[in-house]
Write a protein that holds these residues in place. Structure first.
Motif, mmCIF file in Angstrom:
data_model
loop_
_atom_site.group_PDB
_atom_site.id
_atom_site.type_symbol
_atom_site.label_atom_id
_atom_site.label_comp_id
_atom_site.label_asym_id
_atom_site.label_seq_id
_atom_site.Cartn_x
_atom_site.Cartn_y
_atom_site.Cartn_z
ATOM 1 N N GLN A 47 30.002 -38.451 -47.062
ATOM 2 C CA GLN A 47 29.566 -38.077 -45.703
ATOM 3 C C GLN A 47 30.744 -38.689 -44.803
ATOM 4 O O GLN A 47 31.135 -37.784 -43.859
ATOM 5 C CB GLN A 47 28.404 -38.756 -45.448
ATOM 6 C CG GLN A 47 27.082 -38.469 -46.049
ATOM 7 C CD GLN A 47 26.624 -37.025 -45.483
ATOM 8 O OE1 GLN A 47 26.890 -36.815 -44.313
ATOM 9 N NE2 GLN A 47 26.469 -35.924 -46.340
ATOM 10 N N LYS A 48 31.287 -39.929 -45.005
ATOM 11 C CA LYS A 48 32.306 -40.247 -43.878
ATOM 12 C C LYS A 48 33.609 -39.531 -43.912
ATOM 13 O O LYS A 48 34.293 -39.291 -42.813
ATOM 14 C CB LYS A 48 32.564 -41.548 -44.285
ATOM 15 C CG LYS A 48 33.415 -41.924 -45.455
ATOM 16 C CD LYS A 48 33.771 -43.581 -45.512
ATOM 17 C CE LYS A 48 34.744 -43.842 -46.558
ATOM 18 N NZ LYS A 48 34.650 -43.873 -47.950
ATOM 19 N N ALA A 66 27.858 -25.019 -48.517
ATOM 20 C CA ALA A 66 28.061 -24.511 -47.114
ATOM 21 C C ALA A 66 26.787 -25.523 -46.302
ATOM 22 O O ALA A 66 27.164 -26.275 -45.560
ATOM 23 C CB ALA A 66 27.979 -23.276 -46.795
ATOM 24 N N GLU A 67 25.681 -25.456 -46.922
ATOM 25 C CA GLU A 67 24.588 -25.947 -46.432
ATOM 26 C C GLU A 67 24.637 -27.370 -46.499
ATOM 27 O O GLU A 67 24.528 -27.999 -45.294
ATOM 28 C CB GLU A 67 23.252 -25.375 -47.036
ATOM 29 C CG GLU A 67 22.210 -25.894 -46.444
ATOM 30 C CD GLU A 67 20.731 -25.130 -46.863
ATOM 31 O OE1 GLU A 67 21.040 -24.429 -47.858
ATOM 32 O OE2 GLU A 67 19.665 -25.319 -46.121
ATOM 33 N N ALA A 68 25.236 -28.109 -47.611
ATOM 34 C CA ALA A 68 25.369 -29.395 -47.593
ATOM 35 C C ALA A 68 26.357 -29.877 -46.578
ATOM 36 O O ALA A 68 26.009 -30.974 -45.928
ATOM 37 C CB ALA A 68 25.573 -29.843 -48.850
ATOM 38 N N VAL A 69 27.458 -29.325 -46.254
ATOM 39 C CA VAL A 69 28.284 -29.630 -45.100
ATOM 40 C C VAL A 69 27.544 -29.590 -43.652
ATOM 41 O O VAL A 69 27.696 -30.182 -42.922
ATOM 42 C CB VAL A 69 29.570 -28.934 -45.332
ATOM 43 C CG1 VAL A 69 30.491 -29.138 -44.004
ATOM 44 C CG2 VAL A 69 30.385 -29.167 -46.597
ATOM 45 N N VAL A 70 27.070 -28.314 -43.342
ATOM 46 C CA VAL A 70 26.768 -28.074 -42.052
ATOM 47 C C VAL A 70 25.294 -28.700 -41.591
ATOM 48 O O VAL A 70 25.142 -28.913 -40.396
ATOM 49 C CB VAL A 70 26.542 -26.428 -41.674
ATOM 50 C CG1 VAL A 70 27.613 -25.660 -41.940
ATOM 51 C CG2 VAL A 70 25.171 -25.893 -42.655
ATOM 52 N N THR A 71 24.735 -28.998 -42.853
ATOM 53 C CA THR A 71 23.364 -30.030 -42.367
ATOM 54 C C THR A 71 23.439 -31.635 -42.439
ATOM 55 O O THR A 71 22.862 -32.132 -42.149
ATOM 56 C CB THR A 71 22.471 -29.812 -43.077
ATOM 57 O OG1 THR A 71 22.594 -29.749 -44.519
ATOM 58 C CG2 THR A 71 21.893 -28.174 -43.090
ATOM 59 N N SER A 72 25.024 -31.866 -42.758
ATOM 60 C CA SER A 72 25.293 -33.270 -42.937
ATOM 61 C C SER A 72 25.276 -33.837 -41.481
ATOM 62 O O SER A 72 25.591 -33.206 -40.535
ATOM 63 C CB SER A 72 26.450 -33.685 -43.596
ATOM 64 O OG SER A 72 27.416 -33.662 -42.742
ATOM 65 N N LYS A 73 25.022 -35.153 -41.243
ATOM 66 C CA LYS A 73 24.829 -35.904 -40.154
ATOM 67 C C LYS A 73 26.224 -36.022 -39.383
ATOM 68 O O LYS A 73 26.311 -36.286 -38.255
ATOM 69 C CB LYS A 73 24.287 -37.070 -40.352
ATOM 70 C CG LYS A 73 22.478 -36.810 -40.378
ATOM 71 C CD LYS A 73 21.764 -38.185 -40.177
ATOM 72 C CE LYS A 73 20.124 -37.963 -40.351
ATOM 73 N NZ LYS A 73 19.965 -37.666 -41.700
ATOM 74 N N THR A 74 27.226 -36.240 -40.238
ATOM 75 C CA THR A 74 28.505 -36.563 -39.983
ATOM 76 C C THR A 74 29.269 -35.378 -39.134
ATOM 77 O O THR A 74 30.200 -35.451 -38.400
ATOM 78 C CB THR A 74 29.224 -37.167 -40.870
ATOM 79 O OG1 THR A 74 29.013 -36.759 -42.102
ATOM 80 C CG2 THR A 74 28.936 -39.051 -40.857
ATOM 81 N N ALA A 75 29.210 -34.304 -40.096
ATOM 82 C CA ALA A 75 30.139 -32.907 -39.278
ATOM 83 C C ALA A 75 29.334 -32.146 -38.260
ATOM 84 O O ALA A 75 28.003 -32.387 -38.270
ATOM 85 C CB ALA A 75 30.316 -31.951 -40.701
ATOM 86 N N ARG A 76 30.221 -31.826 -37.705
ATOM 87 C CA ARG A 76 29.496 -30.726 -36.240
ATOM 88 C C ARG A 76 30.291 -29.446 -36.644
ATOM 89 O O ARG A 76 31.458 -29.212 -35.897
ATOM 90 C CB ARG A 76 29.713 -31.437 -35.120
ATOM 91 C CG ARG A 76 29.051 -32.832 -34.813
ATOM 92 C CD ARG A 76 27.655 -32.558 -34.211
ATOM 93 N NE ARG A 76 27.670 -31.861 -32.993
ATOM 94 C CZ ARG A 76 27.717 -32.116 -31.937
ATOM 95 N NH1 ARG A 76 27.998 -33.673 -31.747
ATOM 96 N NH2 ARG A 76 27.691 -31.699 -30.841
ATOM 97 N N ILE A 77 29.971 -28.532 -37.458
ATOM 98 C CA ILE A 77 30.656 -27.380 -37.880
ATOM 99 C C ILE A 77 30.402 -26.188 -36.825
ATOM 100 O O ILE A 77 29.483 -25.842 -36.659
ATOM 101 C CB ILE A 77 30.175 -26.874 -39.209
ATOM 102 C CG1 ILE A 77 30.338 -27.832 -40.388
ATOM 103 C CG2 ILE A 77 30.889 -25.668 -39.645
ATOM 104 C CD1 ILE A 77 31.770 -28.182 -40.241
#
Ligand SMILES: C[S@@+](CC[C@H](N)C(=O)[O-])C[C@H]1O[C@@H](n2cnc3c(N)ncnc32)[C@H](O)[C@@H]1O
Length: 394
Positions: A274-275, A298-309
């Motif tokens: 995540q970091k 893609a979903e795992a990245v865009v729904t992560s709390k740390t990324a703002r895609i």
């Protein structure tokens, strides 16, 4: 084939081998059109009725690289004779009486899939010679004067006469209105070349994807690319001014690895901590995996709390052409993550795959243009519509 104006026939250009997927897509799409003449890489359709407003006509399609109205074909053995036939062709004269033509596009039908034995769609010597011959015997002063340089796009919102070299001595005549960016390039192909320093052919794909989508990324924005080895696409992103985190268990080209704005995470997409996503604004994925796997990643990245895609460029591999029927579902899935502007296109440089570009809103496309243009007040973008803008190509 009746070639009156207003026109009732369309021509489309696609990658070799994609004709069936294209016909299927048109069959279920919003335009009433039936397949007519077909060759690898070139398919014509008959519209249900003549097109009332040719300037406004749009053919939503992932697989049609470009399209236009079909005005017939000329056949002959000599370039000069064929060129004269074009300018005297009744449908061309009829069309010119209604619409002034401001440019000429000439290109050859693809004979092989992109990348096969070094073939890439784009300008050819023969197309250049035919174009020169046509311009020489044109009665239109404006056409004679144009340089015909294939590296310069035509102007937007003009009528263009198209000549497609379908077979030796068989030229198909068409025309289109250059309303979209890609309409300004012969055959819908922006003529990019693979530079010697490119780590892979993916450099070309990413360069085309950035140009087609007019990716509104800012200099130094952070992008994560899943499936980045050996690094051609990352190079294109770096040259576009982005900083890149490349994720891939495989080895990266030493030149890419040494770039100060590139960082390699040597692991699989699902193992990204995540970091590592902190500050990431853009997502690119080009893994040799099924579309469902790519979309899960893609979903795992865009729904992560740390990324703002803000947006993404995804390569969806269609190992089986039957997967083309799933494209609307893939688009809906991406839209459900909060991306209201989702477009899909088979790039000229793509093989058996399509490129999906998603942005949070359609207004983002204006971010780049905003610095060059005064803010427009047209209702099209200022509309209060809340529905997502989903399309296969714009
Ligand atoms: C078509 S290549 C990518 C080309 C690359 N984008 C470039 O610019 O050169 C596909 C890559 O996906 C990587 N890959 C496959 N599955 C992966 C996964 N689960 N996580 C990360 N990379 C993966 C492979 O190691 C391979 O390097």
């Amino acid at each position: 084939m009746s070639t009156d104006w207003p026109p009732q026939f369309l021509y489309t250009v696609c990658q070799c081998g994609v004709e069936q997927a294209l016909k299927q897509e048109i069959a279920v799409g919003p335009v009433d059109a039936r397949p007519a003449y077909s060759r690898p890489g070139f398919v014509t359709f008959k519209l249900g009725k003549p097109c009332d407003s040719p300037e406004q006509f749009q053919l939503p399609s992932t697989f049609a690289r470009t399209y236009g109205f079909c005005l017939g074909k000329v056949v002959g053995d000599h370039l000069g004779e064929l060129a004269r036939q074009v300018w005297q062709w009744p449908a061309v004269e009829q069309m010119m009486a209604v619409q002034p033509i401001s440019d000429l596009h000439v290109w050859q039908r693809d004979r092989k899939p992109p990348g096969f034995r070094g073939f890439e769609p784009g300008p050819t010597i023969l197309a250049g010679e035919v174009e020169a011959g046509l311009r020489e015997c044109s009665q239109i002063d404006g056409l004679k004067k144009l340089s015909g340089d294939p590296r310069l796009p035509s102007r937007r919102n003009r009528w263009v006469l198209d000549i497609v070299l379908v077979e030796p001595g068989e030229w198909w005549i068409g025309c289109h209105y250059s309303s979209r960016r890609l309409d300004c390039w012969p055959g819908g192909v922006i003529p990019f070349e693979l530079p010697e320093h490119a780590a892979s052919r993916a450099y070309l794909k990413m360069t085309e994807a950035i140009a087609w989508s007019a990716l509104p990324a800012q200099r130094d924005d952070l992008c994560i690319e899943l499936g980045c080895a050996p690094g051609g696409a990352a190079q294109a992103l770096l040259e576009h001014g982005l900083r890149v985190i490349g994720v891939d268990p495989a080895e990266i080209d030493p030149e890419v690895l040494a770039h100060p704005n590139f960082q390699h995470l040597r692991r699989r997409s699902m193992e990204v901590p995540q970091k590592a996503l902190r500050g990431v604004r853009w997502l690119a994925i080009d893994m040799n995996a099924a579309p469902a796997y790519t979309l899960d990643a893609a979903e795992a990245v865009v729904t992560s709390k740390t990324a703002r895609i803000r947006g993404m460029i995804l390569t969806l591999k269609l190992a089986d052409w039957k997967l083309a029927a799933e494209l609307p579902n893939f688009i809906k899935r991406v839209a459900s993550w909060g991306y209201r502007d989702v477009r899909v296109r088979q790039l000229a440089t793509s093989r058996q795959e399509v490129c999906l570009v998603a942005l949070r809103s359609r207004g983002q496309r204006r971010v780049q243009r905003g610095s060059r243009q005064r803010r427009r007040t047209d209702a099209a973008h200022a509309s209060g519509s809340n529905g997502p803008h989903l399309s296969v190509d714009m």
